[in-house]
Scaffold this motif. Structure first.
Motif, short mmCIF file in Angstrom:
data_model
loop_
_atom_site.label_atom_id
_atom_site.label_comp_id
_atom_site.label_asym_id
_atom_site.label_seq_id
_atom_site.Cartn_x
_atom_site.Cartn_y
_atom_site.Cartn_z
N SER A 125 46.54 0.72 25.55
CA SER A 125 46.60 2.13 24.11
C SER A 125 47.63 2.79 24.96
O SER A 125 48.30 3.87 24.29
N TYR A 126 47.12 3.02 26.00
CA TYR A 126 47.70 4.45 27.08
C TYR A 126 48.42 4.29 27.54
O TYR A 126 49.86 4.84 27.24
N SER A 127 49.15 3.41 28.14
CA SER A 127 50.27 2.93 28.22
C SER A 127 51.46 2.61 26.71
O SER A 127 52.31 2.85 26.88
N SER A 160 50.67 4.50 24.38
CA SER A 160 51.06 5.25 23.13
C SER A 160 52.02 6.39 24.25
O SER A 160 53.11 6.96 24.06
N HIS A 161 52.37 5.88 26.10
CA HIS A 161 53.56 6.53 26.63
C HIS A 161 54.19 6.04 26.78
O HIS A 161 55.61 7.00 26.14
N ASP A 162 54.88 4.79 26.97
CA ASP A 162 55.32 3.67 27.09
C ASP A 162 56.44 3.58 25.35
O ASP A 162 57.95 3.31 25.73
N ARG A 190 56.24 5.48 23.13
CA ARG A 190 56.93 6.66 22.35
C ARG A 190 57.93 7.08 23.13
O ARG A 190 58.97 7.82 22.18
N ALA A 191 58.17 6.88 24.44
CA ALA A 191 59.59 8.18 25.16
C ALA A 191 61.14 7.14 25.20
O ALA A 191 62.23 8.28 24.84
N ASN A 237 61.10 10.70 33.44
CA ASN A 237 62.44 9.97 32.13
C ASN A 237 63.55 10.64 31.71
O ASN A 237 63.03 12.05 31.70
N ASP A 289 63.97 12.34 28.52
CA ASP A 289 63.10 13.51 28.19
C ASP A 289 63.37 14.38 28.92
O ASP A 289 63.52 15.66 28.56
N LYS A 348 52.24 11.18 33.27
CA LYS A 348 52.90 10.19 33.28
C LYS A 348 53.71 9.99 34.22
O LYS A 348 54.30 10.06 34.01
N SER A 359 53.53 12.47 26.77
CA SER A 359 53.36 11.78 25.03
C SER A 359 52.34 10.96 24.79
O SER A 359 51.79 11.02 23.78
#
Lengths: 494, 145
Positions: A275-277, A279-281, A283-284, B12, B15, B68, B97
């Protein structure tokens, strides 16, 4: 007394035997006494009658011929004989009197009381007269040549008979006493004999299930006690065996639970990392798509024609939609994963805040909101917040096309259960599809009608389930829907 | 006073570009130093590694820190900044994020000054960046030492 008796089977049995023996022996003794007396009376009656008749026969001649002296002699002789013959005699002659035909005394062993030639008084017939405590009188006719010439009246002294009876009575009393003693002793012994095994059994029962019960004093017997003892020994063995099995199963179960818990913890950790990844990855790139689309619109808007601009808008819309989806999915998974902290929650205040937020986003909406005061529940604040946010958000969203939105948050008692409800007058739904309502990605409206991801109610249901509660819904197309939920009060949650 | 450098820590490139654009668009004319991972930001702040010899009396006005990051992650960077007397008072805004509650809680625990989630909606992002600019570059004076 009552406690003393009801507290012991031994005492009950003893008392029963005692009462039984005393009553039966007493009854037997009384019966015996009266029977004896009757028999002796009969005997005396018939013997005295015979004796009287015999005397009458003996003196007939003397009475006929007026030989008074002979007569007197004979009577005297009879009396003397009876006085000598004391051994075992039940009676004695007290007096013997002969009467002539006119009822005058013709001779008596008691000449002073009954002088010669004097009227005897009312001469009795042959009837036995038990008119005195220690005497009876017996009369017999004296006949000569077939006709009655007088009568003999004998007064018997029955003192010996009475003495005899009293001796018997005394003997009976002693006998009764001894027998009662004996039967009490016997009764106690019998009661002890009956109840002893019971206390033996009672003593071993606490060891039931140990496998060590051995009723060696009883288990060889062939009677009920023997069978009971063997049944108890076998039950003991069985219980021990079962307990062993249960312990074994329990150990295995504990082992399994441990294993599963570890697996679950591991997979939860994995899920969390995932979930964490996400959420981050995930979304980017979405941010890049949306951000650069906007940059294009803003920085190069003058160089784009209308179609190109609308395409870019759609690109942004898609990216934003996917952002919402990711948010909702993450929330759904977080709702399952997160550790819960139970606290008392003011639902009314929470709902009020949520409604304020909704109104802020849509200030032109004509809405009639009623929230019952003092609605409280015990639960995890974060989760309940998500739940109310979803339910009130839905009510707000689906009542948006009405002229006036009516939203109600309240509670009612169903049996002894407190049921909360959130009702709206919105688009409602067809009850035929009620089963699809709480499934993830299940929607009953098109995206054009009402936008949404179809994850909200699935999340709400998970929250209700995690609290040990339930949620259900009622609705009618075009008229509105009502969502009910129960949050059981859990007092001793950590 | 020194130059008001904004240190942007973001791995990134998209970003980074979008953040720089957002700052510029809202008339934030400060020098923006971009670093790409956790190790690099530490080297920059403490004048080590490729930044050996940098005058470390010149420190950024604000650090926008992604959580991250490759090599050394954002939370550890924050921890190291707060552990060193030279950088302890630097304003750090977590810019990520992640919507994870525990990230937010641990970054506050470790001494983050603010926490801004990078929104997918660029308007929201600009608003967040604008507020940051307002707060840390215009209204807030960095404590003198």
């Amino acid at each position: 007394m009552n406690n003393w008796l009801s507290g012991s089977f031994f005492r009950q049995v003893s008392l029963l035997l005692l009462v039984f023996s005393v009553v039966s022996i007493t009854a037997y003794a009384i019966h015996n006494f009266y029977e004896l007396r009757r028999q002796w009376r009969d005997t005396i009656k018939s013997q005295s009658s015979d004796v009287t008749s015999l005397i009458a026969l003996t003196v007939a001649d003397d009475l006929r011929y007026g030989k008074h002296f002979d007569l007197w002699n004979k009577l005297k002789h009879f009396q003397e004989q009876s006085e000598h013959d004391q051994n075992g005699a039940l009676y004695r002659f007290r007096e013997i009197t002969a009467l002539d035909n006119t009822g005058n005394t013709a001779g008596s062993t008691d000449p002073i009381k009954h002088p010669l030639m004097q009227s005897y008084g009312a001469a009795p017939s042959t009837t036995v007269l038990w008119n005195s405590a220690d005497a009876i009188r017996m009369a017999a006719p004296v006949q000569f040549g077939g006709e009655k010439i007088g009568s003999i009246i004998v007064a018997f002294d029955i003192t010996p008979f009475r003495q005899f009876l009293w001796i018997h009575l005394r003997d009976f009393a002693i006998y009764l006493f001894l027998v009662t003693l004996a039967s009490v002793a016997f009764g106690l012994a019998l009661a002890r004999w009956i109840t002893r095994p019971l206390s033996d059994i009672q003593n071993v029962l606490p060891m039931m299930g140990s496998g060590n019960i051995a009723l060696s004093a009883l288990n060889q017997r062939q009677d009920e006690y023997g069978r009971l003892a063997r049944a108890i020994e076998s039950a003991d063995k069985h219980i021990q065996e079962d307990a062993k099995q249960i312990r074994m199963h329990r150990d295995t179960l504990e082992e399994t639970v441990k294993l599963r818990t570890n697996e679950l913890t591991a997979s939860n950790k994995e899920l969390e990392a995932f979930s964490y990844s996400v959420s981050h990855d995930l979304r980017a790139p979405l941010r890049a798509i949306d951000g650069f689309s906007l940059a294009l619109i803003e920085d190069y808007g003058d160089k784009l024609d209308e179609t190109a601009a609308s395409y870019l808008k759609r690109v942004r819309g898609g990216a934003q939609k996917m952002g919402t989806l990711i948010d909702d999915l993450l929330q759904l998974s977080r709702v399952t994963r997160l550790e819960m902290k139970y606290v008392k929650i003011d639902l009314s205040a929470m709902a009020e805040k949520i409604i304020q937020g909704l109104k802020l986003d849509d200030p032109k909406r004509d809405a009639e909101i009623s929230i019952s005061p003092d609605l409280t529940a015990t639960g995890d604040t974060g989760l309940i917040q998500i739940m109310l946010q979803n339910l009130l958000g839905n009510a707000w969203k689906y009542s948006g096309k009405k002229n006036r939105s009516i939203i109600e948050f309240g509670s009612l008692m169903q049996g002894d259960e407190l049921v909360y409800f959130i009702r709206d007058n919105g688009a409602g739904f067809d009850m035929r599809y009620v089963s699809k309502l709480f499934g993830a990605f299940q929607r009953l409206h098109t995206e054009d009608e009402f936008p949404g991801t179809g994850i909200g109610l699935a999340t709400v249901q998970r929250i209700a389930n995690r609290h040990g509660g339930r949620i259900w819904a009622e609705g009618k197309v075009g008229e509105g829907s009502c969502f009910y939920f129960v949050l059981p009060h859990i007092a001793n949650q950590p | 006073m020194g130059s008001k450098i904004i240190l942007l820590v973001e791995d990134n490139p998209d970003d980074r570009i979008l953040t720089v654009r957002a700052l510029k668009q809202h008339n934030i004319s400060n020098e923006i130093k971009e670093v790409k991972d956790g190790q690099e930001v530490l080297d920059y702040l403490f004048g080590e590694g490729e930044y050996a010899g940098r005058d470390i009396t010149i420190q950024p006005q604000i650090i926008l820190l992604d959580l991250k990051l490759p090599r050394v992650d954002g939370l550890e960077v924050l921890q190291r900044i707060r552990a060193d007397s030279r950088t302890r008072r630097l304003p750090v805004v977590i810019l990520t994020s992640s919507n994870e509650q525990k990230d937010r809680i641990s970054s506050y625990d470790l001494g983050a000054n603010s926490y801004v989630r990078k929104p997918v909606d660029f308007n929201e992002f600009i608003e967040a960046a604008r507020q940051l600019g307002m707060y840390w570059l215009m209204l807030n004076e960095a404590p003198d030492d």
